[in-house]
Scaffold this motif. Structure first.
Motif, short mmCIF file in Angstrom:
data_model
loop_
_atom_site.label_atom_id
_atom_site.label_comp_id
_atom_site.label_asym_id
_atom_site.label_seq_id
_atom_site.Cartn_x
_atom_site.Cartn_y
_atom_site.Cartn_z
N ALA A 11 -9.90 -64.99 75.13
CA ALA A 11 -10.85 -65.44 74.03
C ALA A 11 -12.20 -64.78 74.34
CB ALA A 11 -10.84 -66.93 73.89
N ARG A 12 -12.72 -64.77 75.65
CA ARG A 12 -14.05 -64.49 75.91
C ARG A 12 -14.33 -63.10 76.02
NH1 ARG A 12 -13.84 -69.38 78.83
NH2 ARG A 12 -13.09 -68.06 80.80
N ARG A 13 -13.17 -62.54 76.69
CA ARG A 13 -13.42 -61.12 76.81
C ARG A 13 -13.18 -60.43 75.70
NH1 ARG A 13 -13.94 -56.57 77.52
NH2 ARG A 13 -13.39 -55.08 78.95
N PHE A 14 -12.26 -60.47 74.78
CA PHE A 14 -11.92 -59.69 73.42
C PHE A 14 -12.59 -60.41 72.32
CE2 PHE A 14 -8.63 -58.83 76.74
CZ PHE A 14 -8.77 -57.37 77.14
N GLY A 15 -13.62 -61.16 72.68
CA GLY A 15 -13.91 -61.76 71.32
C GLY A 15 -13.25 -62.48 70.37
N GLN A 16 -12.14 -63.41 71.01
CA GLN A 16 -11.27 -63.86 70.11
C GLN A 16 -11.45 -65.57 69.91
OE1 GLN A 16 -7.22 -62.98 70.86
NE2 GLN A 16 -7.67 -60.57 70.47
N ILE A 17 -12.97 -65.91 70.15
CA ILE A 17 -13.04 -67.40 70.15
C ILE A 17 -12.98 -67.76 68.56
CG2 ILE A 17 -14.86 -68.98 70.50
CD1 ILE A 17 -15.88 -67.17 72.68
#
Length: 202
Positions: free
Chosen positions: A58-64
């Motif tokens: 979620a944090r690494r690929f902007g999927q929050i």
């Protein structure tokens, strides 16, 4: 590194991992009730690993996402309840502990309804609540370890009970804080022109 923007997306890898964790909860409960503590611990390890990769992806690929922010703590809470209910059924932990933990969350449901009726969103998570969840999340697996591997019981059981009692205390302390904050918020004047906020900034 992608900017951490909270989106309304539903179909993401982290959300899928959170759904897997939720599906593992009833499996975890059945295993505990049946006394299959080692398998229950394996399921819990799988859940913990998916929880780790959930956050990393979620944090690494902007999927929050907003959905993920709801599913992740919900899965943690349900695993705690599954553990305490299953262990209470087997008389490993007393029923009063299960009632104590569940009644606290029922209190939060009532507080959420009160806030919603006054046009407010849910209160932000207090650090006491995070500490309590952390303590409880580790208390019951340690108690289960004492059941699954009797050789570890002399160490695992006292440590598990220490985490459980401390977690229950913090759980209700946080509940009292939420109650006081709810009372403060609903009594405070709010400008009519300003729409209700999903978060409270104090």
């Amino acid at each position: 590194m992608p900017e951490r923007i909270v989106s309304d997306r539903v179909l993401t890898v982290p959300n899928a991992l959170s759904f897997v964790r939720l599906l593992l909860v009833p499996v975890f409960l059945v295993l505990i009730v049946r006394g299959e503590d080692m398998w229950a611990l394996i399921v819990l390890v799988i859940s913990t690993v998916t929880d780790f990769f959930d956050g990393v992806i979620a944090r690494r690929f902007g999927q929050i996402t907003r959905l993920g922010q709801l599913l992740d703590p919900a899965a943690d809470r349900l695993f705690i309840f599954a553990a305490v209910i299953g262990l209470a059924v087997r008389d490993v932990v007393p029923w009063w502990l299960m009632i104590l933990l569940i009644s606290r969350d029922l209190l939060l449901v009532v507080l959420g309804i009160v806030l919603a009726n006054h046009g407010f969103g849910p209160l932000p998570v207090h650090h006491l609540g995070k500490f309590a969840t952390f303590a409880l999340f580790y208390a019951f697996p340690v108690l289960m370890l004492g059941q699954a591997v009797p050789e570890t019981a002399a160490i695992a059981v006292p440590i598990g009970w220490a985490f459980a009692l401390w977690g229950a205390f913090l759980y209700w302390w946080a509940g009292i804080v939420y109650t006081m904050e709810t009372a403060r918020v609903i009594r405070s004047p709010r400008p009519q022109a300003v729409p209700a906020s999903d978060t409270l900034n104090g």
